[in-house]
Design a protein around this motif. Structure first.
Motif, PDB file in Angstrom:
ATOM      1  N   SER A  88       2.167  -4.241  -8.342  1.00  0.00           N
ATOM      2  CA  SER A  88       0.836  -3.674  -8.107  1.00  0.00           C
ATOM      3  C   SER A  88       0.863  -2.609  -7.015  1.00  0.00           C
ATOM      4  O   SER A  88       0.065  -1.680  -7.031  1.00  0.00           O
ATOM      5  CB  SER A  88      -0.149  -4.779  -7.741  1.00  0.00           C
ATOM      6  N   ARG A  89       1.794  -2.734  -6.079  1.00  0.00           N
ATOM      7  CA  ARG A  89       1.900  -1.710  -5.036  1.00  0.00           C
ATOM      8  C   ARG A  89       2.360  -0.386  -5.619  1.00  0.00           C
ATOM      9  O   ARG A  89       1.890   0.675  -5.218  1.00  0.00           O
ATOM     10  CB  ARG A  89       2.840  -2.168  -3.927  1.00  0.00           C
ATOM     11  N   GLN A  92      -0.572   1.120  -7.271  1.00  0.00           N
ATOM     12  CA  GLN A  92      -1.473   1.660  -6.262  1.00  0.00           C
ATOM     13  C   GLN A  92      -0.923   2.970  -5.704  1.00  0.00           C
ATOM     14  O   GLN A  92      -1.681   3.926  -5.496  1.00  0.00           O
ATOM     15  CB  GLN A  92      -1.675   0.652  -5.138  1.00  0.00           C
ATOM     16  N   ARG A  95      -1.525   5.655  -8.275  1.00  0.00           N
ATOM     17  CA  ARG A  95      -2.952   5.991  -8.308  1.00  0.00           C
ATOM     18  C   ARG A  95      -3.332   6.845  -7.103  1.00  0.00           C
ATOM     19  O   ARG A  95      -4.041   7.844  -7.232  1.00  0.00           O
ATOM     20  CB  ARG A  95      -3.793   4.714  -8.339  1.00  0.00           C
ATOM     21  N   LEU A  96      -2.823   6.487  -5.928  1.00  0.00           N
ATOM     22  CA  LEU A  96      -3.137   7.243  -4.722  1.00  0.00           C
ATOM     23  C   LEU A  96      -2.507   8.640  -4.749  1.00  0.00           C
ATOM     24  O   LEU A  96      -3.108   9.608  -4.264  1.00  0.00           O
ATOM     25  CB  LEU A  96      -2.690   6.482  -3.474  1.00  0.00           C
TER      26      LEU A  96
END
Length: 164
Positions: A88-89, A92, A95-96
Motif C-alpha cells: 500500500s505504501r 500511495q 498516487r502522490l
C-alpha cells in the motif's frame, strides 16, 4: 557456513514460496515491504541466498534461492504492470507522484496566466496614463494661440451667397 541438506533446502523453498504468495497478496508484516528483504525474513532464510555467489577462484555461481528471488521480482513486476500494488505504501507513493506532477502542471499554467495578466496590466496602465495626459491637455489649452495662426473675424455681415 556449511552446505544445507536437500530436505532443508526443499523446506526452505516451500517456506519462501508460501511467504512469496502472502507478500504478493498484500499480506505484509508490520513495518515490512514487498521486497526480497521482507521475503527472506518471512521465510526464515538469509537474504544472501537470493543473490549470486562468487567463488574463491573468481567464478560466479547462482545463489541457492536466486531462482525464487527472480520469480518473486518477475511476479511483482507483472502485478505492478497490471495496476495492482501489493504494498500500500508503493501505491500511495505512485498516487502522490501523480498528484505532484498534476500540481506542478497547474502551477506552471497559473504562472503563465499571471505573466500574461501582468503584461496586460502594464499595457493597460500605460494606455490609461497616455489617455489621461491627452484629456488633461485638451481640457486646458494653451492661453495664447501659436504665432502662425490668424484670428478669424467674427463679423458675419458680409455674407456671400444664400444661407438658406
Amino acid at each position: 557456513m556449511g552446505r544445507i541438506s536437500d530436505t532443508d533446502r526443499s523446506r526452505n523453498e516451500e517456506a519462501i514460496r508460501a511467504a512469496m504468495d502472502r507478500l504478493l497478496r498484500g499480506d505484509l508484516p508490520p513495518g515490512g515491504r514487498c521486497d526480497l528483504k521482507t521475503l527472506a525474513a518471512e521465510a526464515g532464510v538469509t537474504r544472501t541466498g537470493f543473490y549470486p555467489k562468487k567463488g574463491r577462484d573468481g567464478s560466479v555461481r547462482e545463489g541457492p534461492y536466486q531462482h525464487l528471488g527472480d520469480e518473486f521480482v518477475r511476479r511483482l513486476a507483472a502485478l505492478r504492470d497490471a495496476g495492482e500494488m501489493p504494498d500500500s505504501r508503493d501505491a500511495q507513493i505512485e498516487r502522490l507522484k501523480a498528484q505532484n506532477a498534476e500540481l506542478k502542471d497547474r502551477v506552471a499554467a497559473r504562472d503563465t496566466v499571471i505573466e500574461e495578466l501582468t503584461a496586460f496590466k502594464k499595457l493597460v496602465l500605460s494606455r490609461l496614463a497616455a489617455q489621461q495626459e491627452e484629456i488633461t491637455r485638451l481640457r486646458n489649452p494653451d492661453p495664447a494661440p501659436p504665432a502662425r495662426l490668424t484670428a478669424v473675424s467674427r463679423n458675419h455681415g458680409d455674407v456671400i451667397g444664400t444661407c438658406s
